[in-house]
Design a protein around this motif. Structure first.
Motif, short mmCIF file in Angstrom:
data_model
loop_
_atom_site.label_atom_id
_atom_site.label_comp_id
_atom_site.label_asym_id
_atom_site.label_seq_id
_atom_site.Cartn_x
_atom_site.Cartn_y
_atom_site.Cartn_z
N PRO A 163 0.83 -1.21 0.00
CA PRO A 163 0.00 0.00 0.00
C PRO A 163 0.86 1.26 0.00
O PRO A 163 1.86 1.34 0.71
CB PRO A 163 -0.80 -0.12 1.30
N GLY A 164 0.46 2.22 -0.84
CA GLY A 164 1.18 3.49 -0.90
C GLY A 164 2.33 3.52 -1.87
O GLY A 164 2.96 4.56 -2.06
N ILE A 165 2.66 2.38 -2.50
CA ILE A 165 3.72 2.33 -3.50
C ILE A 165 3.07 1.95 -4.82
O ILE A 165 2.44 0.90 -4.92
CB ILE A 165 4.84 1.34 -3.11
N ALA A 166 3.21 2.81 -5.81
CA ALA A 166 2.55 2.59 -7.10
C ALA A 166 3.22 1.45 -7.86
O ALA A 166 4.43 1.47 -8.09
CB ALA A 166 2.58 3.87 -7.93
N ALA A 167 2.43 0.46 -8.25
CA ALA A 167 2.94 -0.65 -9.06
C ALA A 167 3.20 -0.17 -10.48
O ALA A 167 2.51 0.71 -10.99
CB ALA A 167 1.94 -1.80 -9.07
N HIS A 168 4.21 -0.74 -11.09
CA HIS A 168 4.57 -0.50 -12.49
C HIS A 168 5.01 0.94 -12.77
O HIS A 168 5.03 1.36 -13.92
CB HIS A 168 3.46 -0.93 -13.44
N ARG A 169 5.36 1.67 -11.73
CA ARG A 169 5.92 3.01 -11.92
C ARG A 169 7.40 2.94 -11.60
O ARG A 169 7.78 2.61 -10.48
CB ARG A 169 5.23 4.01 -11.01
N PRO A 170 8.28 3.24 -12.58
CA PRO A 170 9.72 3.17 -12.32
C PRO A 170 10.17 4.24 -11.33
O PRO A 170 9.73 5.39 -11.40
CB PRO A 170 10.36 3.42 -13.69
N HIS A 171 11.00 3.83 -10.39
CA HIS A 171 11.58 4.74 -9.40
C HIS A 171 13.09 4.54 -9.40
O HIS A 171 13.56 3.40 -9.44
CB HIS A 171 11.07 4.42 -7.99
N ARG A 172 13.85 5.62 -9.31
CA ARG A 172 15.29 5.49 -9.12
C ARG A 172 15.52 4.89 -7.73
O ARG A 172 14.77 5.15 -6.79
CB ARG A 172 15.98 6.84 -9.22
N VAL A 173 16.57 4.09 -7.62
CA VAL A 173 16.90 3.47 -6.33
C VAL A 173 17.05 4.55 -5.26
O VAL A 173 16.55 4.40 -4.14
CB VAL A 173 18.19 2.61 -6.45
N ALA A 174 17.70 5.65 -5.61
CA ALA A 174 17.92 6.74 -4.65
C ALA A 174 16.60 7.34 -4.17
O ALA A 174 16.52 7.88 -3.07
CB ALA A 174 18.80 7.83 -5.27
N GLU A 175 15.54 7.22 -4.96
CA GLU A 175 14.22 7.74 -4.59
C GLU A 175 13.42 6.73 -3.78
O GLU A 175 12.75 7.08 -2.81
CB GLU A 175 13.47 8.10 -5.88
N LEU A 176 13.50 5.46 -4.17
CA LEU A 176 12.67 4.44 -3.53
C LEU A 176 13.27 3.91 -2.23
O LEU A 176 12.54 3.61 -1.29
CB LEU A 176 12.43 3.28 -4.51
N LEU A 177 14.59 3.81 -2.14
CA LEU A 177 15.22 3.23 -0.96
C LEU A 177 14.87 3.97 0.33
O LEU A 177 14.55 3.33 1.34
CB LEU A 177 16.74 3.15 -1.16
N PRO A 178 14.86 5.32 0.35
CA PRO A 178 14.45 6.00 1.58
C PRO A 178 13.00 5.70 1.98
O PRO A 178 12.68 5.61 3.17
CB PRO A 178 14.62 7.49 1.25
N VAL A 179 12.13 5.52 1.00
CA VAL A 179 10.73 5.18 1.31
C VAL A 179 10.67 3.80 1.95
O VAL A 179 9.97 3.59 2.95
CB VAL A 179 9.86 5.23 0.03
N LEU A 180 11.44 2.85 1.41
CA LEU A 180 11.47 1.51 1.98
C LEU A 180 12.07 1.54 3.38
O LEU A 180 11.61 0.83 4.28
CB LEU A 180 12.26 0.56 1.08
N THR A 181 13.10 2.36 3.56
CA THR A 181 13.72 2.51 4.88
C THR A 181 12.70 3.01 5.89
O THR A 181 12.59 2.49 7.00
CB THR A 181 14.92 3.48 4.81
N ASN A 182 11.90 4.01 5.49
CA ASN A 182 10.86 4.53 6.38
C ASN A 182 9.81 3.48 6.70
O ASN A 182 9.30 3.42 7.80
CB ASN A 182 10.19 5.76 5.76
N ARG A 183 9.49 2.66 5.71
CA ARG A 183 8.50 1.61 5.92
C ARG A 183 8.96 0.61 6.98
O ARG A 183 8.15 0.01 7.68
CB ARG A 183 8.25 0.83 4.62
N LEU A 184 10.27 0.39 7.03
CA LEU A 184 10.81 -0.61 7.95
C LEU A 184 11.21 -0.01 9.29
O LEU A 184 11.69 -0.71 10.16
CB LEU A 184 12.00 -1.31 7.30
N THR A 185 11.01 1.31 9.46
CA THR A 185 11.31 1.97 10.72
C THR A 185 9.97 2.26 11.39
O THR A 185 9.23 3.13 10.94
CB THR A 185 12.08 3.30 10.48
N PRO A 186 9.62 1.55 12.46
CA PRO A 186 8.28 1.64 13.03
C PRO A 186 7.87 3.04 13.49
O PRO A 186 6.71 3.36 13.45
CB PRO A 186 8.33 0.70 14.24
N ALA A 187 8.80 3.89 13.91
CA ALA A 187 8.43 5.18 14.48
C ALA A 187 8.08 6.22 13.43
O ALA A 187 7.69 7.32 13.75
CB ALA A 187 9.57 5.69 15.34
#
Length: 197
Positions: A163-187
């Motif tokens: 949820p909240g991440i658009a499927a089939h939309r290309p993202h640069r690693v530098a753009e997507l990795l911080p979002v994934l990091t936030n997803r895995l940080t509970p606070a």
């Protein structure tokens, strides 16, 4: 530009061909579309599957090669996929499967073929988020079994995406990795990708 698919190890290809030739392996697979396929089934588009094991708050990540995935074609369309894995004795067939990621992978590969830059196709799994992406690596001559996502590489989340991440939309690693990091940080509350600003 052409999409480059790295060559799979010959033993991995052989294990898939052997499994496809085994009536028992096909009959016992949880893949009705493969069992009911008319005509010969052939492995196509081998993609190395890398796993993103760890994302740190700094964004650094560790990846490892988990196996090779092949789309299984019958009559021109992908009906299933086959997974291989590396064992102490070499490459081994793991399993056949079907479902949304088969269709999503085929869709993302077609989408990537229309891009102006050439890329090497790989898959990147993020198990902690139940997420699979098409990883478009900028170095087309690299060994597909090695390396880490570069900041300028593209990741295309496959459907179903978290949820909240658009499927089939290309993202640069530098753009997507911080979002994934936030997803895995509970606070923290993650930003939404692909939503209107």
């Amino acid at each position: 530009m052409p999409l480059h698919v790295p060559p799979a190890p010959a033993p991995a290809v052989r294990t898939v061909l052997t499994a496809l030739g085994s009536p028992t392996a096909v009959r016992e697979a949880p893949t009705p579309s493969l069992r009911n396929a008319q005509g010969p089934a052939t492995p196509d588009l081998p993609l190395p599957v890398h796993v993103l094991d760890r994302i740190t708050p700094a964004g650094a990540s560790a990846t490892r090669l988990a196996g090779w995935r092949f789309l299984i074609r019958c009559g021109g369309s992908a009906v299933a996929a086959a997974e291989t894995r590396l064992t102490p004795d070499g490459w081994a067939f793991s399993h056949f499967f079907e479902g949304p990621y088969v269709t999503a992978t085929e869709h993302a590969l077609r989408q990537a073929e229309t891009m102006t830059q050439s890329y090497q196709a790989r898959l990147l799994s993020v198990p902690e988020l139940y997420m699979l992406t098409l990883w478009l690596h900028g170095d087309c001559t690299a060994d597909g079994a090695e390396g880490h996502p570069a900041a300028t590489d593209l990741l295309v989340p496959l459907a179903p995406a978290p949820p909240g991440i658009a499927a089939h939309r290309p993202h640069r690693v530098a753009e997507l990795l911080p979002v994934l990091t936030n997803r895995l940080t509970p606070a923290s509350t993650p930003p939404l990708l692909g939503s209107p600003a």
